[in-house]
Design a protein around this motif. Structure first.
Motif, PDB file in Angstrom:
ATOM      1  N   ARG A  89       0.830  -1.209   0.000  1.00  0.00           N
ATOM      2  CA  ARG A  89       0.000   0.000   0.000  1.00  0.00           C
ATOM      3  C   ARG A  89       0.862   1.256   0.000  1.00  0.00           C
ATOM      4  N   ARG A  90       2.066   1.137  -0.469  1.00  0.00           N
ATOM      5  CA  ARG A  90       3.021   2.253  -0.591  1.00  0.00           C
ATOM      6  C   ARG A  90       3.217   2.975   0.753  1.00  0.00           C
ATOM      7  N   ASN A  91       3.177   2.160   1.814  1.00  0.00           N
ATOM      8  CA  ASN A  91       3.400   2.642   3.183  1.00  0.00           C
ATOM      9  C   ASN A  91       2.411   3.729   3.588  1.00  0.00           C
ATOM     10  N   ALA A  92       1.152   3.591   3.083  1.00  0.00           N
ATOM     11  CA  ALA A  92       0.082   4.482   3.536  1.00  0.00           C
ATOM     12  C   ALA A  92      -0.121   4.278   5.034  1.00  0.00           C
TER      13      ALA A  92
ATOM     14  N   THR B 233      -1.784   3.817   8.374  1.00  0.00           N
ATOM     15  CA  THR B 233      -2.936   3.382   9.163  1.00  0.00           C
ATOM     16  C   THR B 233      -2.656   3.666  10.636  1.00  0.00           C
TER      17      THR B 233
ATOM     18  N   CYS C  26       6.550   6.941   1.521  1.00  0.00           N
ATOM     19  CA  CYS C  26       5.286   7.038   2.252  1.00  0.00           C
ATOM     20  C   CYS C  26       4.355   7.958   1.478  1.00  0.00           C
ATOM     21  N   VAL C  27       3.143   7.486   1.224  1.00  0.00           N
ATOM     22  CA  VAL C  27       2.170   8.292   0.475  1.00  0.00           C
ATOM     23  C   VAL C  27       1.207   9.026   1.393  1.00  0.00           C
TER      24      VAL C  27
ATOM     25  N   GLN D 105      -1.494   9.561   4.653  1.00  0.00           N
ATOM     26  CA  GLN D 105      -2.603   8.874   5.307  1.00  0.00           C
ATOM     27  C   GLN D 105      -3.262   7.844   4.394  1.00  0.00           C
ATOM     28  N   ASP D 106      -3.582   6.688   4.963  1.00  0.00           N
ATOM     29  CA  ASP D 106      -4.385   5.690   4.256  1.00  0.00           C
ATOM     30  C   ASP D 106      -5.814   6.238   4.142  1.00  0.00           C
TER      31      ASP D 106
END
Length: 267
Positions: free
Chosen positions: A28-31, A33, A66-67, A69-70
């Motif tokens: 998840r591209r380091n979104a 959580t 890191c993108v 916030q998820d």
């Protein structure tokens, strides 16, 4: 590889340890959580308090740093209770950035890929950065009707100037590492496959240095821009006196006079 949301690896040699703290949601591209953010708060507190760790690398697993916030989790939080959906800013983002910025040891960001939103805030909270060539950087907040978090309202204008910061936040356009460096966001640019090695090399060099002096320098630089000159001079005097009482300083002076290389122990 473990499925823990944050990994800590320690690389130790005769000069001390480097801790590599890795965001670990590569799919998840380091979104970010809640689980990842809580794990990151704990990991940074652990390495900050570990006296054997003399420098830290912050990295991301997979193709992104890191993108931010998820948004899937965020949408669920909004649906559940919009009045509490942003409690995470104080509970997680603020402690993470505070830990990175104030940790009494150097922190190097290994920006191996996409770095936007809170991810950019984390990178700018670190002391030094290594960027992968071709990486996408951006503030991202305005695209989803939000404003800054993760300290970007302070770190971005300090790095690039107020006018450029306004442009990057309000227009929300992405930018490249080459642009970032040209605007004043300091960082080394290397091929993507070399980012972690380059960041670790810098951290290893710092781990062999005068870490007590580095900690004093971080504190001085954090407030020096906004403080009156007289206060800065007084703070520098106090910090120099503290450094001057360390074994590191006394040993380095002796080594200089003996035409030898100093060895720093962090004492």
């Amino acid at each position: 590889m473990t499925d823990a949301p944050v990994l800590i690896d320690r690389l130790a040699d005769s000069t001390g340890a480097v801790a590599i703290v890795t965001l670990n949601r590569p799919d998840r591209r380091n979104a970010l959580t809640v689980d990842l953010k809580e794990a990151l708060v704990a990991a940074l507190a652990e390495v900050a308090g570990d006296e054997s760790v003399r420098a830290v690398v912050l990295a991301g697993s997979g193709p992104a740093f890191c993108v931010g916030q998820d948004l899937g989790e965020h949408a669920a939080a909004l649906d559940a209770d919009a009045t509490t959906a942003f409690d995470t800013v104080a509970a997680h983002y603020a402690p993470i950035v505070t830990s990175l910025a104030t940790m009494p040891k150097p922190v190097v960001a290994a920006v191996n890929g996409t770095c936007v939103g809170a991810g950019l805030g984390f990178a700018l909270a670190c002391d030094l950065r290594v960027f992968a060539a071709g990486t996408t950087l951006g503030t991202a907040f305005s695209a989803i009707g939000l404003t800054c978090d993760s300290g970007l309202a302070g770190t971005l204008p300090r790095a690039v100037g107020e006018a450029k910061a306004r442009e990057l936040v309000l227009l929300g356009r992405n930018f490249t590492p080459e642009e970032a460096v040209g605007w004043g966001i300091s960082g080394e640019i290397v091929p993507a496959e070399e980012v972690l090695a380059a960041a670790t090399k810098i951290a290893t060099r710092l781990a062999a240095g005068p870490t007590l002096a580095y900690a004093e320098s971080k504190r001085l630089l954090a407030s020096g821009i906004d403080r009156p000159l007289a206060d800065t001079l007084a703070a520098e005097g106090d910090a120099q006196a503290r450094c001057g009482r360390t074994q590191d300083h006394a040993g380095a002076v002796r080594a200089f006079l003996d035409r030898d290389r100093p060895t720093f122990s962090g004492r």
